[in-house]
Design an enzyme around this catalytic site. Structure first.
Site, PDB file in Angstrom:
ATOM      1  N   ASP A  32       0.825  -1.199   0.000  1.00 22.85           N
ATOM      2  CA  ASP A  32       0.000   0.000   0.000  1.00 22.85           C
ATOM      3  C   ASP A  32       0.861   1.252   0.000  1.00 22.85           C
ATOM      4  O   ASP A  32       0.550   2.235  -0.661  1.00 22.85           O
ATOM      5  CB  ASP A  32      -0.916   0.012   1.235  1.00 22.85           C
ATOM      6  CG  ASP A  32      -1.994  -1.044   1.103  1.00 22.85           C
ATOM      7  OD1 ASP A  32      -2.021  -1.717   0.050  1.00 22.85           O
ATOM      8  OD2 ASP A  32      -2.790  -1.190   2.047  1.00 22.85           O
TER       9      ASP A  32
ATOM     10  N   TYR B 170       2.114   1.856  -3.403  1.00 18.39           N
ATOM     11  CA  TYR B 170       1.019   2.315  -4.265  1.00 18.39           C
ATOM     12  C   TYR B 170       0.741   3.786  -3.964  1.00 18.39           C
ATOM     13  O   TYR B 170       0.621   4.615  -4.868  1.00 18.39           O
ATOM     14  CB  TYR B 170      -0.221   1.462  -4.004  1.00 18.39           C
ATOM     15  CG  TYR B 170      -1.428   1.921  -4.780  1.00 18.39           C
ATOM     16  CD1 TYR B 170      -1.596   1.564  -6.112  1.00 18.39           C
ATOM     17  CD2 TYR B 170      -2.403   2.723  -4.189  1.00 18.39           C
ATOM     18  CE1 TYR B 170      -2.697   1.999  -6.832  1.00 18.39           C
ATOM     19  CE2 TYR B 170      -3.499   3.156  -4.896  1.00 18.39           C
ATOM     20  CZ  TYR B 170      -3.646   2.787  -6.219  1.00 18.39           C
ATOM     21  OH  TYR B 170      -4.733   3.227  -6.925  1.00 18.39           O
TER      22      TYR B 170
ATOM     23  N   LEU C  14     -10.591  10.127   0.159  1.00 16.99           N
ATOM     24  CA  LEU C  14     -10.080  11.156   1.075  1.00 16.99           C
ATOM     25  C   LEU C  14      -8.759  11.688   0.566  1.00 16.99           C
ATOM     26  O   LEU C  14      -7.960  10.949   0.000  1.00 16.99           O
ATOM     27  CB  LEU C  14      -9.845  10.555   2.465  1.00 16.99           C
ATOM     28  CG  LEU C  14     -11.077  10.143   3.269  1.00 16.99           C
ATOM     29  CD1 LEU C  14     -10.642   9.406   4.532  1.00 16.99           C
ATOM     30  CD2 LEU C  14     -11.895  11.370   3.635  1.00 16.99           C
TER      31      LEU C  14
ATOM     32  N   LYS D  83      -7.974   5.038  10.594  1.00 18.39           N
ATOM     33  CA  LYS D  83      -8.280   4.761   9.184  1.00 18.39           C
ATOM     34  C   LYS D  83      -8.114   3.258   9.003  1.00 18.39           C
ATOM     35  O   LYS D  83      -6.996   2.737   9.012  1.00 18.39           O
ATOM     36  CB  LYS D  83      -7.336   5.537   8.266  1.00 18.39           C
ATOM     37  CG  LYS D  83      -7.675   5.334   6.797  1.00 18.39           C
ATOM     38  CD  LYS D  83      -6.893   6.298   5.929  1.00 18.39           C
ATOM     39  CE  LYS D  83      -7.352   6.272   4.487  1.00 18.39           C
ATOM     40  NZ  LYS D  83      -7.346   4.978   3.853  1.00 18.39           N
TER      41      LYS D  83
ATOM     42  N   ARG E 215     -17.596   0.063  -3.062  1.00 15.21           N
ATOM     43  CA  ARG E 215     -17.470   1.418  -3.585  1.00 15.21           C
ATOM     44  C   ARG E 215     -17.403   1.440  -5.112  1.00 15.21           C
ATOM     45  O   ARG E 215     -17.945   2.325  -5.756  1.00 15.21           O
ATOM     46  CB  ARG E 215     -16.212   2.077  -3.023  1.00 15.21           C
ATOM     47  CG  ARG E 215     -16.071   3.497  -3.537  1.00 15.21           C
ATOM     48  CD  ARG E 215     -14.972   4.239  -2.848  1.00 15.21           C
ATOM     49  NE  ARG E 215     -13.663   3.756  -3.246  1.00 15.21           N
ATOM     50  CZ  ARG E 215     -12.526   4.281  -2.813  1.00 15.21           C
ATOM     51  NH1 ARG E 215     -12.542   5.263  -1.957  1.00 15.21           N
ATOM     52  NH2 ARG E 215     -11.372   3.799  -3.221  1.00 15.21           N
TER      53      ARG E 215
ATOM     54  N   GLU F 266     -16.197   0.330   6.822  1.00 12.29           N
ATOM     55  CA  GLU F 266     -15.135  -0.511   6.297  1.00 12.29           C
ATOM     56  C   GLU F 266     -15.347  -1.967   6.682  1.00 12.29           C
ATOM     57  O   GLU F 266     -15.551  -2.282   7.860  1.00 12.29           O
ATOM     58  CB  GLU F 266     -13.797  -0.012   6.876  1.00 12.29           C
ATOM     59  CG  GLU F 266     -12.592  -0.350   6.051  1.00 12.29           C
ATOM     60  CD  GLU F 266     -12.349   0.656   4.917  1.00 12.29           C
ATOM     61  OE1 GLU F 266     -13.216   1.531   4.675  1.00 12.29           O
ATOM     62  OE2 GLU F 266     -11.284   0.555   4.277  1.00 12.29           O
TER      63      GLU F 266
ATOM     64  N   LYS G  35     -12.210  14.525  10.691  1.00 13.19           N
ATOM     65  CA  LYS G  35     -13.422  15.044  10.047  1.00 13.19           C
ATOM     66  C   LYS G  35     -13.959  16.216  10.857  1.00 13.19           C
ATOM     67  O   LYS G  35     -14.055  16.111  12.089  1.00 13.19           O
ATOM     68  CB  LYS G  35     -14.508  13.963   9.986  1.00 13.19           C
ATOM     69  CG  LYS G  35     -14.106  12.728   9.208  1.00 13.19           C
ATOM     70  CD  LYS G  35     -15.132  11.607   9.329  1.00 13.19           C
ATOM     71  CE  LYS G  35     -14.601  10.347   8.670  1.00 13.19           C
ATOM     72  NZ  LYS G  35     -15.377   9.150   9.007  1.00 13.19           N
TER      73      LYS G  35
ATOM     74  N   CYS H 208      29.545   9.011 -19.021  1.00 12.61           N
ATOM     75  CA  CYS H 208      28.280   8.282 -18.963  1.00 12.61           C
ATOM     76  C   CYS H 208      28.540   6.781 -19.110  1.00 12.61           C
ATOM     77  O   CYS H 208      29.384   6.386 -19.917  1.00 12.61           O
ATOM     78  CB  CYS H 208      27.377   8.770 -20.088  1.00 12.61           C
ATOM     79  SG  CYS H 208      25.807   7.913 -20.180  1.00 12.61           S
TER      80      CYS H 208
HETATM   81  S1  IVH Z   1     -14.474   8.549   5.746  1.00 12.90           S
HETATM   82  C1  IVH Z   1     -16.352  11.089   2.476  1.00 12.90           C
HETATM   83  N1  IVH Z   1     -13.411   7.206   7.716  1.00 12.90           N
HETATM   84  O1  IVH Z   1     -10.394   5.321   3.454  1.00 12.90           O
HETATM   85  C2  IVH Z   1     -15.367  10.340   3.290  1.00 12.90           C
HETATM   86  N2  IVH Z   1     -12.885   6.520   5.512  1.00 12.90           N
HETATM   87  O2  IVH Z   1      -8.914   6.852   1.522  1.00 12.90           O
HETATM   88  C3  IVH Z   1     -15.677   8.916   3.444  1.00 12.90           C
HETATM   89  N3  IVH Z   1     -11.461   4.553   5.408  1.00 12.90           N
HETATM   90  O3  IVH Z   1     -12.781   5.191   0.913  1.00 12.90           O
HETATM   91  C4  IVH Z   1     -14.614   8.145   4.059  1.00 12.90           C
HETATM   92  N4  IVH Z   1     -11.281   4.221   7.560  1.00 12.90           N
HETATM   93  O4  IVH Z   1     -12.516   3.138   2.448  1.00 12.90           O
HETATM   94  C5  IVH Z   1     -13.509   7.335   6.394  1.00 12.90           C
HETATM   95  N5  IVH Z   1     -12.594   6.077   9.560  1.00 12.90           N
HETATM   96  C6  IVH Z   1     -12.685   6.200   8.244  1.00 12.90           C
HETATM   97  C7  IVH Z   1     -12.040   5.322   7.361  1.00 12.90           C
HETATM   98  C8  IVH Z   1     -12.163   5.515   6.010  1.00 12.90           C
HETATM   99  C9  IVH Z   1     -10.955   3.779   6.364  1.00 12.90           C
HETATM  100  C10 IVH Z   1     -11.242   4.327   3.970  1.00 12.90           C
HETATM  101  C11 IVH Z   1     -12.486   4.351   3.133  1.00 12.90           C
HETATM  102  C12 IVH Z   1     -12.254   5.461   2.148  1.00 12.90           C
HETATM  103  C13 IVH Z   1     -10.767   5.531   2.142  1.00 12.90           C
HETATM  104  C14 IVH Z   1     -10.265   6.859   1.641  1.00 12.90           C
END
Ligand code: IVH
Length: 699
Positions: free
Chosen positions: A45, A48, A93, A128, A149, A185, A301, A419
């Site tokens: 990840d 990526y 995000l 996350k 999604r 998730e 948030k 070179c």
């Molecule tokens: S909020 C509009 N909260 O991260 C915002 N996302 O990189 C909606 N994810 O697509 C997402 N933990 O799959 C949110 N506590 C969390 C999260 C979370 C994992 C994932 C989710 C999202 C991705 C974005």
């Protein structure tokens, strides 16, 4: 020898940026497919993310070249599942990596909301979760549909599979709203993952690389019975359509979810400022390994839903949330050798060959040393023990040398003066567009250097240069590898040579009579080419599209440009062109002073005829839009952006790629993002395409 050099984004030239963006887009698409469609990623990840970050950084610096990586979210749904259209899109995000990014996020939000420094703005911080997002639709408290999604707009119908997840209620408790789309998730806990892999192993089945893949592979099973046998879990953290809304803040909404019997993460915290958020981040980072499930950062948030609404979205991400990712992982290993790689622009990049070591689940055997200065700074030597990390860069980096562990017989690394290409061309310290001699060493062979030639050819046929349909990067590679094309002129002699050859193009694999004909006629069509495209296509250092255009307009013909560059007072003649400074002038003069370039140009000019593009009023000159500086952003429907810009310039306006105080008008189509925001911040007039068409017609 690999040709990818981690050239800092700030130093990329437009054609390099374009080539790299395209390569990154392809690479990301491959990994998206492996990750989302095949559940078999070959990249960690972090790697990526690094690819995406690099692509985004390039897109941000060269907004006009953007291939839309910043607009892509996830991967389109697979055919095998039914599709579900999300009534409210499932967003992605934005990422923060540094503490400063977090402060900037809060400052931006405050500014947009018009909040003073002393007015409170509450923000939630929560783990996350590293799983896959899922939307659960409840109607009158009953689960009716569940979807992944997908591409954010349309996902896969995984209702049957989700019904097998024990912790997801089929019927909600309490008093749920009539319509409630819960988002969250799906993940696999560490213990469940270990047990599943043990079971797989005992049954002679393949094991999963990590819990995320196990969760994805388990949820996206056509046979729900298999999903049922896989231990999946869920955390609810967001929502889609909700009617009626039961809460006014993010935190209350998540508490409300918990009251309905939905699993929510117990680690959500409510903070007042950046210090509070960062404290939660540090705490979770320290506890990460013991949480029992994978997390890859912390999501912040803005708590008030009214404030969330006021902040809205940019592109595909909300302005009211950000993901603060955990930083790269480190490891210690030994340097076996130091190799010099020649990149497509001739930049020499030292690469440390490492004793293979696992960093964050990926085996690493190469790390970049960036440039000569970096080697000197670290005093890194063959035989040294070093700390490496996989961070934002595409290739892992050497961060430090463990001096105490240095063996006795090492010697300082001497950077080569020629070179490694067989030409043994001189290596020069790079001069940047600002005329600063930097740390980058570059092979002076340019087109004569075999490492650079293919990239020059790719640039020559690229969209903004000769733009030859049917002759893209892949075919250039093919033709270069078999010797069909070595120089730009070869492109124009291809048909003649083919006619005389026994082994015809139409008989080659991947071609046919039709595609060979098409290619020949696409090449024919470019025998007459705008002078500025020719100048740009030659790929002189520091000569981007704008400079090429300025030179074309000023000199009017290729011969006049060449004569000026060859004149005793060449620098004066070239710097007389508006917008051209001494470094660019010297680069152009340098280009024409190399015999291999002259030979290349002469052969090419024997085949093509540069045309002076329609006389366009120079910036600041006459025309109804004289004095205007216009930025086009987002998608245009009626005409291509190139055409729109050409029209604007023809009317006397200046067109630029980024919004600044000097911008007087922004033409924004769908998908416009940060430029639109900037225009709003600076109070610049924004019009849509229809309005622009009216302006450009009226004037
Ligand atoms: S909020 C509009 N909260 O991260 C915002 N996302 O990189 C909606 N994810 O697509 C997402 N933990 O799959 C949110 N506590 C969390 C999260 C979370 C994992 C994932 C989710 C999202 C991705 C974005």
């Amino acid at each position: 020898m690999a040709a990818r050099g981690p050239q800092p984004v700030e130093q990329l030239l437009p054609f390099e940026a374009l080539a790299e963006l395209k390569a990154l887009q392809d690479e990301i698409a491959v990994h998206d497919r492996r990750y989302h469609a095949e559940d078999a990623p070959t990249l960690s990840d972090a790697d990526y993310d690094a690819l995406k970050r690099r692509a985004l950084a390039i897109e941000q610096r060269f907004p006009d070249l953007a291939v839309g990586i910043s607009k892509q979210v996830g991967f389109a749904a697979q055919e095998k599942f039914g599709k579900v259209r999300h009534r409210v899109p499932m967003l992605s995000l934005d990422n923060a990596f540094l503490d400063a990014d977090v402060t900037a996020f809060l400052d931006r939000a405050r500014k947009t909301l018009g909040l003073g420094a002393s007015e409170p703005m509450r923000v939630t911080a929560e783990p996350k979760i590293d799983g896959l997002s899922c939307s659960l639709r409840y109607e009158n408290g009953r689960l009716v549909v569940a979807a992944t999604r997908g591409d954010g707009t349309e996902g896969e119908d995984v209702t049957a599979n989700v019904r097998t997840i024990a912790s997801i209620p089929q019927v909600l408790k309490g008093n749920p709203p009539a319509i409630l789309e819960v988002r969250g998730e799906v993940y696999m806990a560490h213990a469940d993952f270990a047990a599943l892999n043990a079971r797989q192993l005992s049954e002679g089945k393949p094991v999963f690389a990590n819990p995320r893949n196990a969760a994805a592979g388990s949820l996206r099973q056509l046979d729900a019975a298999i999903t049922a046998s896989r231990p999946l879990s869920f955390f609810a953290y967001a929502w889609g359509e909700v009617e009626p809304m039961p809460a006014a803040t993010q935190s209350d909404m998540v508490r409300f979810f918990a009251g309905l019997g939905l699993p929510t993460n117990p680690r959500m915290a409510l903070c007042q400022d950046a210090d509070g958020l960062i404290a939660v981040y540090r705490g979770l980072e320290a506890e990460r390994a013991g949480l029992g499930y994978d997390i890859d950062g912390v999501v912040y948030k803005i708590d008030s839903l009214a404030q969330q609404r006021a902040l809205g979205f940019v592109s595909r991400s909300p302005r009211w949330a950000i993901a603060h990712k955990f930083s790269a992982e480190k490891a210690t290993t030994t340097i076996l050798d130091i190799d010099i790689q020649v990149g497509r622009t001739g930049a020499l990049t030292p690469v440390a060959k490492l004793k293979p070591v696992t960093v964050g689940g990926v085996v690493v055997s190469n790390a970049t040393l960036h440039n000569a200065d970096e080697i000197a700074r670290l005093d890194v030597r063959v035989g040294d023990s070093v700390v490496i990390q996989r961070a934002g860069d595409v290739i892992p980096q050497v961060v430090s040398v463990l001096a105490d562990l240095r063996p006795g017989n090492t010697s300082a690394f001497e950077f080569p003066h020629v070179c490694p290409c067989d030409l043994k061309t001189e290596v020069r310290a790079e001069e940047t567009a600002q005329g600063v001699t930097g740390a980058i060493r570059r092979c002076s062979g340019e087109f004569a250097c075999p490492y650079q030639r293919i990239e020059h050819l790719k640039h020559f046929v690229s969209r903004r240069a000769f733009d030859i349909e049917g002759l893209g990067e892949e075919r250039i590679e093919l033709f270069f590898a078999d010797g069909t094309l070595k120089t730009p002129a070869d492109i124009f002699t291809l048909q003649r040579r083919d006619a005389a050859s026994l082994k015809k193009l139409k008989d080659r694999e991947g071609f046919g009579a039709k595609s060979a004909e098409k290619l020949f006629s696409a090449i024919e069509a470019r025998r007459s080419i705008a002078l500025e495209r020719l100048i740009f296509g030659l790929g002189m250092r520091h000569v981007g599209e704008t400079t090429a255009r300025d030179l074309a307009r000023h000199f009017g013909s290729f011969e006049a440009l060449q004569t000026a560059a060859g004149a005793v007072d060449g620098v004066a003649k070239l710097t007389a062109v508006e917008g051209i400074g001494e470094t660019v002038a010297r680069s152009v003069i340098g280009y024409f002073s190399e015999s291999h370039n002259l030979a290349l140009v002469t052969a090419l000019l024997a085949e093509i005829t540069p045309t002076v593009s329609e006389p366009i009023a120079a910036s600041g000159a006459e025309g109804p839009l004289a004095g205007e500086t216009i930025v086009f952003t987002g998608e245009l429907v009626e005409m291509s952006r190139d055409d729109a810009e050409a029209r604007a310039r023809a009317l006397g306006a200046k067109t630029t790629g980024s919004v600044s105080k000097k911008t007087t008008l922004v033409v924004a189509g769908p998908g416009a993002g940060s430029k639109l925001q900037k225009a709003a911040e600076l109070g610049i007039r924004v019009v849509d395409e229809a309005e622009w068409m009216a302006i450009s017609r009226l004037t």
